[in-house]
Design an enzyme around this catalytic site. Sequence first.
Site, PDB file in Angstrom:
ATOM      1  N   LYS A 210     -53.695 -29.438 -30.494  1.00 36.85           N
ATOM      2  CA  LYS A 210     -54.023 -30.118 -32.104  1.00 36.85           C
ATOM      3  C   LYS A 210     -55.543 -30.735 -31.634  1.00 36.85           C
ATOM      4  CE  LYS A 210     -52.029 -33.856 -34.083  1.00 36.85           C
ATOM      5  NZ  LYS A 210     -51.266 -34.586 -34.354  1.00 36.85           N
ATOM      6  N   GLU A 216     -57.534 -30.657 -19.432  1.00 37.80           N
ATOM      7  CA  GLU A 216     -56.686 -29.694 -18.722  1.00 37.80           C
ATOM      8  C   GLU A 216     -56.946 -27.810 -19.444  1.00 37.80           C
ATOM      9  OE1 GLU A 216     -55.530 -32.450 -20.228  1.00 37.80           O
ATOM     10  OE2 GLU A 216     -53.901 -33.143 -18.265  1.00 37.80           O
ATOM     11  N   GLY A 270     -47.838 -32.864 -31.689  1.00 32.68           N
ATOM     12  CA  GLY A 270     -48.130 -31.766 -31.016  1.00 32.68           C
ATOM     13  C   GLY A 270     -46.521 -31.226 -30.097  1.00 32.68           C
ATOM     14  N   ARG A 271     -45.667 -32.187 -30.184  1.00 35.27           N
ATOM     15  CA  ARG A 271     -44.222 -31.576 -29.316  1.00 35.27           C
ATOM     16  C   ARG A 271     -43.362 -30.984 -30.945  1.00 35.27           C
ATOM     17  NH1 ARG A 271     -45.223 -36.752 -29.185  1.00 35.27           N
ATOM     18  NH2 ARG A 271     -43.934 -38.568 -30.164  1.00 35.27           N
ATOM     19  N   GLU A 356     -41.258 -38.057 -24.739  1.00 33.82           N
ATOM     20  CA  GLU A 356     -42.228 -38.686 -25.040  1.00 33.82           C
ATOM     21  C   GLU A 356     -42.036 -38.874 -26.613  1.00 33.82           C
ATOM     22  OE1 GLU A 356     -46.200 -35.867 -23.714  1.00 33.82           O
ATOM     23  OE2 GLU A 356     -46.545 -35.602 -26.432  1.00 33.82           O
ATOM     24  N   HIS A 387     -25.264 -25.076  -7.603  1.00 30.30           N
ATOM     25  CA  HIS A 387     -25.629 -24.633  -6.441  1.00 30.30           C
ATOM     26  C   HIS A 387     -26.929 -26.301  -6.626  1.00 30.30           C
ATOM     27  CE1 HIS A 387     -22.860 -21.660  -5.759  1.00 30.30           C
ATOM     28  NE2 HIS A 387     -23.137 -21.673  -7.195  1.00 30.30           N
ATOM     29  N   LYS A 515     -54.826 -41.323 -18.275  1.00 31.22           N
ATOM     30  CA  LYS A 515     -56.279 -39.448 -19.019  1.00 31.22           C
ATOM     31  C   LYS A 515     -57.200 -40.945 -18.547  1.00 31.22           C
ATOM     32  CE  LYS A 515     -53.262 -37.960 -23.140  1.00 31.22           C
ATOM     33  NZ  LYS A 515     -54.225 -37.329 -24.418  1.00 31.22           N
TER      34      LYS A 515
HETATM   35  O1  LIG Z   1     -52.604 -29.948 -28.433  1.00 33.51           O
HETATM   36  P1  LIG Z   1     -53.157 -31.526 -27.365  1.00 33.51           P
HETATM   37  O2  LIG Z   1     -54.048 -31.857 -28.065  1.00 33.51           O
HETATM   38  O3  LIG Z   1     -53.961 -30.214 -26.060  1.00 33.51           O
HETATM   39  O4  LIG Z   1     -52.262 -31.937 -26.943  1.00 33.51           O
HETATM   40  C1  LIG Z   1     -51.511 -31.690 -25.895  1.00 33.51           C
HETATM   41  C2  LIG Z   1     -50.166 -32.547 -25.438  1.00 33.51           C
HETATM   42  O5  LIG Z   1     -51.043 -33.851 -24.698  1.00 33.51           O
HETATM   43  C3  LIG Z   1     -50.520 -34.305 -25.880  1.00 33.51           C
HETATM   44  O6  LIG Z   1     -50.562 -35.150 -26.953  1.00 33.51           O
HETATM   45  C4  LIG Z   1     -50.123 -35.891 -24.589  1.00 33.51           C
HETATM   46  O7  LIG Z   1     -49.202 -35.503 -23.536  1.00 33.51           O
HETATM   47  C5  LIG Z   1     -48.915 -34.838 -25.944  1.00 33.51           C
HETATM   48  O8  LIG Z   1     -47.955 -35.388 -27.301  1.00 33.51           O
HETATM   49  C6  LIG Z   1     -49.623 -32.630 -26.396  1.00 33.51           C
HETATM   50  O9  LIG Z   1     -48.312 -31.780 -27.408  1.00 33.51           O
END
Ligand SMILES: O=P(O)(O)OC[C@H]1O[C@](O)(CO)[C@@H](O)[C@@H]1O
Length: 546
Positions: A210, A216, A270-271, A356, A387, A515
């Site tokens: 987003k 990452e 995002g979620r 979240e 199990h 972060k």
């Molecule tokens: O889509 P982006 O901006 O890379 O963010 C990834 C994820 O990081 C967050 O902002 C924090 O975990 C989430 O809400 C989101 O889904």
Amino acid sequence: MNAPIPQSLTASPAWRALNVHAAEMMPTRIMDLFERDAERHRRFVCEDVGFYLDYSKQRVNGQTMSLLQSLARQQGLDQWRNRLFSGEHVNNTENRAALHMALRAPRVADFRDDGRRVGDEIHQVRQRMRAFAERVREGDWRGATGKRITDVVNIGIGGSDLGPRLLCTALAPQIDGPRPHFVANVDGAELHAVLARLRPETTLFVVVSKTFATQETLANALHARAWLISSLDIDAVSKHFVAVSTNREAVEAFGIAADHMFGFWDWVGGRYSLWGAVGLIAMLALGPQRFDDLLRGAHALDTHFRRAPLEHNLPVLMGLLAIWNNNFMGCASHVLAPYAQRLSLFGGWAQQLEMESNGKGVTRDGFAVDYRTTPVLWGHVGTNAQHAYFQMLHQGPAVHSVDFILPVFADHPFRDMHRKLVANCLAQASALMRGKTADEVRAELQSKGMEGDALQAAIPHRVFPGDRPSNTLLLPRVDAFHLGALLALYEHRTFVESVLWGINAFDQWGVEFGKQLANRILDDQQAVALDPSTDELMRKVQFHAR
Ligand SMILES: O=P(O)(O)OC[C@H]1O[C@](O)(CO)[C@@H](O)[C@@H]1O
């Protein structure tokens, strides 16, 4: 003049009434509730959009449900639901709407952001996704050397990973397009393992972020690009990389042209973003038709949530029961137990959704809460879970609530196995509720010939306290329509809880601090000193020698 301090939720009439009622209900055995009401198993159910929710195994009676509904009314659930759907800025700390429902609605639906209809933009993006997906699937879009795309890699994390990954796993038997792969972790082991299976000439990367600023995702995307360039060349990037983002400048700065970007909007969290361009890999793998089925299922659930009265409303009931167990019945956590191998990633998706969204310690207005908000949500597929952690659910001192999720029909040929799966699911829910008394254990052991001291010693270990509450949610099968509806059901359940707790479900400030510190540690220009323990650990891992 000082602003009035709002009345605390726990001091409100509806909450206090629930507290009094909870004290009365606590000693009640759920099995006794069945004896008092011969129709209980038909009364405490709710059916719509193909789901059948049985919540009769909860420690609730009619009064409990009406007190919970009073709490919902007191907290303005009806009004909040309207605000959500009408595009008000329910995400107050970011001053944004939360309009993910618009992504799965028909084009003509009247969803508006700041008064502006959003349907046309959504459908333009969907049309571009569809055209692109069809070109790739039909072999019209080819890699730089003219080879057909056989594999697609989704690079993203959190909401940019969990939803599409869940979809592609849950609907795996229906994949008839390029093979989907996923890379999320900044642990390069994941990217390394995925790339080892792929050939650059036939691989397409979808970089999903987003913000297009997530450490990452950018690290993985840069390495994937280097991998591609090392065997093809820089010009190949345009044929092998597309992006999904709200941040056009950052996408272009990365080297992906704007016409290879699929956009979305800041009013999609995002979620909650799976339903738009974030679902691109699912559309590529499963085809636009199945993606449409997914959206239809989610939209059907939206319509149900919007229209059904509180007492027959699936997400409302599930949200109210979650609050009852979490805030009044003392449940230690909430377990998701899908009895469906194809829903093996459901728990991870739901963890981000719920924790979240509702892992907050202050109300919408910034006042500290004096009640628990989200429970810990966890779990894995049955029967594997039986199990692993079910021992604790049955006999541990703490009580945990459970959602059993069971597809009625299987889509594999081994019918006898599906019978066994169903039997296990139903048995676990029943056992958690019924328990087994010392007298029952004694009689059982005596019938097997045990007696005397050995019998006495054995009994306490084999007693089951019971009264462990659960929902059983039946769905016809794990197909795209019902999967869409299932995910939307849990999204709205999460929203219902947030309204009752008076918190904002759509921000996530809590993920920022860690972060920031990671970036400080990574900043070679600063001699970072965080705290003695962390500084020593940095020495131990020889951080600065890397
Ligand atoms: O889509 P982006 O901006 O890379 O963010 C990834 C994820 O990081 C967050 O902002 C924090 O975990 C989430 O809400 C989101 O889904």
